[in-house]
Design a protein around this motif. Structure first.
Motif, PDB file in Angstrom:
ATOM      1  N   ALA A  57       0.905   6.753   2.197  1.00  0.00           N
ATOM      2  CA  ALA A  57      -0.515   7.120   2.145  1.00  0.00           C
ATOM      3  C   ALA A  57      -0.656   8.414   1.356  1.00  0.00           C
ATOM      4  O   ALA A  57      -1.283   9.369   1.787  1.00  0.00           O
ATOM      5  CB  ALA A  57      -1.071   7.243   3.561  1.00  0.00           C
ATOM      6  N   GLY A  84       2.625  -1.249   9.342  1.00  0.00           N
ATOM      7  CA  GLY A  84       3.219   0.013   8.923  1.00  0.00           C
ATOM      8  C   GLY A  84       4.715  -0.062   9.132  1.00  0.00           C
ATOM      9  O   GLY A  84       5.177  -0.645  10.113  1.00  0.00           O
ATOM     10  N   PHE A  85       5.475   0.510   8.206  1.00  0.00           N
ATOM     11  CA  PHE A  85       6.939   0.412   8.382  1.00  0.00           C
ATOM     12  C   PHE A  85       7.648   1.616   7.779  1.00  0.00           C
ATOM     13  O   PHE A  85       7.100   2.314   6.922  1.00  0.00           O
ATOM     14  CB  PHE A  85       7.470  -0.882   7.753  1.00  0.00           C
ATOM     15  N   ARG A  86       8.847   1.842   8.285  1.00  0.00           N
ATOM     16  CA  ARG A  86       9.750   2.852   7.746  1.00  0.00           C
ATOM     17  C   ARG A  86      11.070   2.142   7.531  1.00  0.00           C
ATOM     18  O   ARG A  86      11.700   1.673   8.476  1.00  0.00           O
ATOM     19  CB  ARG A  86       9.925   3.993   8.743  1.00  0.00           C
ATOM     20  N   CYS A  99       1.966  -1.463   4.871  1.00  0.00           N
ATOM     21  CA  CYS A  99       1.564  -0.056   4.801  1.00  0.00           C
ATOM     22  C   CYS A  99       2.822   0.783   4.647  1.00  0.00           C
ATOM     23  O   CYS A  99       3.550   1.019   5.613  1.00  0.00           O
ATOM     24  CB  CYS A  99       0.815   0.355   6.059  1.00  0.00           C
ATOM     25  N   CYS A 100       3.071   1.208   3.430  1.00  0.00           N
ATOM     26  CA  CYS A 100       4.317   1.898   3.096  1.00  0.00           C
ATOM     27  C   CYS A 100       4.106   3.397   3.002  1.00  0.00           C
ATOM     28  O   CYS A 100       4.924   4.177   3.454  1.00  0.00           O
ATOM     29  CB  CYS A 100       4.834   1.334   1.777  1.00  0.00           C
ATOM     30  N   MET A 107      -1.776  -6.065   9.163  1.00  0.00           N
ATOM     31  CA  MET A 107      -1.370  -4.810   8.522  1.00  0.00           C
ATOM     32  C   MET A 107      -0.131  -4.312   9.243  1.00  0.00           C
ATOM     33  O   MET A 107      -0.161  -4.134  10.464  1.00  0.00           O
ATOM     34  CB  MET A 107      -2.447  -3.737   8.705  1.00  0.00           C
ATOM     35  N   HIS A 150      -3.996   4.637   8.324  1.00  0.00           N
ATOM     36  CA  HIS A 150      -2.779   4.264   7.592  1.00  0.00           C
ATOM     37  C   HIS A 150      -1.575   5.096   8.020  1.00  0.00           C
ATOM     38  O   HIS A 150      -0.481   4.574   8.226  1.00  0.00           O
ATOM     39  CB  HIS A 150      -2.993   4.421   6.084  1.00  0.00           C
ATOM     40  N   GLY A 151      -1.783   6.413   8.147  1.00  0.00           N
ATOM     41  CA  GLY A 151      -0.675   7.296   8.501  1.00  0.00           C
ATOM     42  C   GLY A 151      -0.083   6.956   9.854  1.00  0.00           C
ATOM     43  O   GLY A 151       1.143   6.966  10.045  1.00  0.00           O
ATOM     44  N   LEU A 205      -0.217   4.013  11.391  1.00  0.00           N
ATOM     45  CA  LEU A 205       0.492   2.731  11.295  1.00  0.00           C
ATOM     46  C   LEU A 205       1.902   2.934  10.745  1.00  0.00           C
ATOM     47  O   LEU A 205       2.871   2.348  11.237  1.00  0.00           O
ATOM     48  CB  LEU A 205      -0.274   1.750  10.391  1.00  0.00           C
ATOM     49  N   ILE A 206       2.017   3.783   9.721  1.00  0.00           N
ATOM     50  CA  ILE A 206       3.325   3.990   9.089  1.00  0.00           C
ATOM     51  C   ILE A 206       4.266   4.763  10.012  1.00  0.00           C
ATOM     52  O   ILE A 206       5.377   4.326  10.282  1.00  0.00           O
ATOM     53  CB  ILE A 206       3.174   4.741   7.748  1.00  0.00           C
ATOM     54  N   TYR A 265      -1.956  12.707   2.087  1.00  0.00           N
ATOM     55  CA  TYR A 265      -0.918  13.591   2.653  1.00  0.00           C
ATOM     56  C   TYR A 265      -1.292  15.064   2.598  1.00  0.00           C
ATOM     57  O   TYR A 265      -0.842  15.859   3.409  1.00  0.00           O
ATOM     58  CB  TYR A 265       0.422  13.394   1.927  1.00  0.00           C
ATOM     59  N   ASP A 298       0.818  -1.210   0.000  1.00  0.00           N
ATOM     60  CA  ASP A 298       0.000   0.000   0.000  1.00  0.00           C
ATOM     61  C   ASP A 298       0.856   1.266   0.000  1.00  0.00           C
ATOM     62  O   ASP A 298       1.500   1.590   0.992  1.00  0.00           O
ATOM     63  CB  ASP A 298      -0.898  -0.022   1.244  1.00  0.00           C
ATOM     64  N   GLY A 314      -2.903   4.570   0.737  1.00  0.00           N
ATOM     65  CA  GLY A 314      -3.829   4.757   1.854  1.00  0.00           C
ATOM     66  C   GLY A 314      -5.222   5.146   1.388  1.00  0.00           C
ATOM     67  O   GLY A 314      -5.614   4.898   0.246  1.00  0.00           O
TER      68      GLY A 314
END
Lengths: 327, 327
Positions: free
Chosen positions: A240, A268-270, A237-238, A266, B256-257, B259-260, A244, A215, A218
């Motif tokens: 959104a 979310g990651f950085r 979840c990359c 799900m 989503h935001g 989670l990321i 933004y 994703d 978002g």
């Protein structure tokens, strides 16, 4: 004494970024001390994360970002004249560093451009690796959906999923992008801007459900994908990017029930949290490029003064592949 | 010939279940064939999942559910007279089985009641193990939040997290429940119905953020918890009882935001997908009970005809601990 230039974030973006939120400032390049180097930007990166990340940073900062720079003056033996490095110096033409936060760019194989250090061999390529291979962990024959599929991250995700034996479905924002995705081997590619019924489309191309969703966008789009996941589906979840520039939180149907009934994860990651694994992923991507499995495209804008326009291309959909500015 | 009784789902629940959606039907208990057994319900389970799961089942079915039953007539040597078994026969007083879908309940240590096979030593106890230990995987010193903390699953989650060295914060729906949670060793316990500002409360008891959230309730409550997660937090999505009776989808700010930026993983799960691990978890829970680490409470309603009222107790918050009906 040469002058340098930098882009300053004058005012926090409200909604869509405006040119008047930023200004170009000239500055004197200081003499460097022992142990330091003077860097000149060669390619500057433009990435969607710049929009949300600056929201909590103070006004007046130099705009954030990574660049490929060249050492043009050196008092540090580790970084001799002409060395190409990655630096998070921001939107600046020149910067001084003691070398601590610089990453040397190794020589690439013949035909692989230096600028890929910001794309398929840089943060976006690392993001594709971690999000797809580690988080989604797709198995042969599974169905993978990628949004923002013609972007720097998305195109790599789709290609990797494809040669790992998955059915790959991509969504992008123009007919040209869709054509490119099909050239890259995506099984299905759609223009999300003209598609009539996303839910029906997903049901027709993934009748047994979607196993993995990478994703990048978002928002409502992603909730519709979520509703079409298969049991035990994985969502990376990359990004959104669709929200933004929203000025108030987007309201969506609660997803807890869907996550439970379909046993979905799900994440979310950085990718910057996994820097220690970059060397491994870079080697892997270089190998895939050499084998012709992993192709790339860059959207190159010329001129430091055009940074803002290039940045806006991320939101208007003007870019295909990795957006960079060549100084 | 004795008569049996069953609860039939006459009409799908709309909003809060109504007594008129169901009816009690008498039926003739048939003679059993070779290889079969006749079962009589001893304890029937009441669980929140019954509400959402029936929404997609046809009207006219026998209401779904698990029960502890005793073999009162046997033509199957594997299940002699008097054997206690678990069966998913639904809300029925008597049922016939060929033994294939029955699980024998092993003798428990002295002092451990048979009814726990529906609670701490049954599905809810398994749910606590998988969701907390496998999904949340809390480390010593981490902060764990549990919603629906005085329910069959939640109280076990909190106790396990506590003796695994976490700071445990529970939310339940009455002062009595809060008092019980504190007796069980929860570091903090709150009545969500009377709390003034959930966000501020979470920030004060978890100033560095929440590492693990075991979610039994969903809805807006859970979004507020999500906004207070620490980096790399884990959410086990177990139930969403706060929205099961909603007639239209609850709209919430897109997550989503969050989670990321916080690198959060949310995992929806159904513990029945991990049946092969039940024996391991049952043994572990028995050991913890014997060591005095894992306490339990049951809310026992007497009489098969009172199933519906006991069921409604799940939504009104009348129950503390595991809700069962004793025939």
């Amino acid at each position: 004494m040469t002058k340098g230039k930098k882009w300053v974030l004058e005012k926090h973006f409200q909604g869509m970024p405006k040119r008047s939120d930023m200004k170009i400032v000239e500055f004197d390049i200081p003499p460097i001390k022992d142990g330091s180097v003077l860097l000149e930007a060669v390619y500057l990166s433009l990435d969607p994360y710049m929009r949300p990340y600056t929201a909590t940073m103070p006004e007046g900062i130099t705009m954030i970002g990574e660049q490929i720079a060249r050492v043009i003056e050196s008092k540090n033996t580790e970084f001799p004249l002409g060395t190409n490095v990655l630096t998070h110096a921001g939107w600046v033409s020149h910067s001084v560093s003691d070398g601590k936060n610089l990453t040397k760019i190794p020589p690439y194989p013949k035909g692989v451009p230096l600028s890929l250090a910001l794309g398929t061999l840089g943060m976006p390529g690392m993001t594709a690796n971690y999000g797809l291979v580690d988080i989604c962990a797709p198995k042969v024959g599974e169905v993978v959906v990628v949004s923002g599929a013609a972007g720097a991250v998305g195109n790599a995700v789709g290609q990797i999923a494809k040669f790992k034996g998955c059915k790959v479905i991509g969504f992008a924002g123009s007919e040209e992008k869709v054509t490119w995705l099909k050239e890259l081997g995506f099984d299905e590619a759609f223009n999300y801007k003209t598609i009539k019924d996303l839910d029906a489309t997903l049901k027709s191309v993934a009748p047994n459900g979607i196993d993995c969703y990478f994703d990048n966008v978002g928002g409502e789009f992603s909730n519709t994908v979520l509703n079409n996941m298969a049991r035990l589906g994985r969502v990376a979840c990359c990004g959104a990017i669709s929200v933004y520039n929203d000025t108030k939180p987007l309201m969506l149907p609660a997803i807890h029930g869907t996550l439970i009934s379909k046993e979905i994860t799900m994440t979310g990651f950085r990718v910057v949290s996994y820097r220690d694994r970059y060397p491994e992923w870079i080697q892997r991507n270089i190998q895939w490029i050499n084998e012709g499995k992993l192709k790339y495209k860059e959207h190159v804008t010329k001129g430091f003064d055009n940074m803002f326009d290039a940045f806006m291309g991320l939101f208007s959909g003007a870019n295909t592949g990795k957006a960079v500015v060549e100084v």
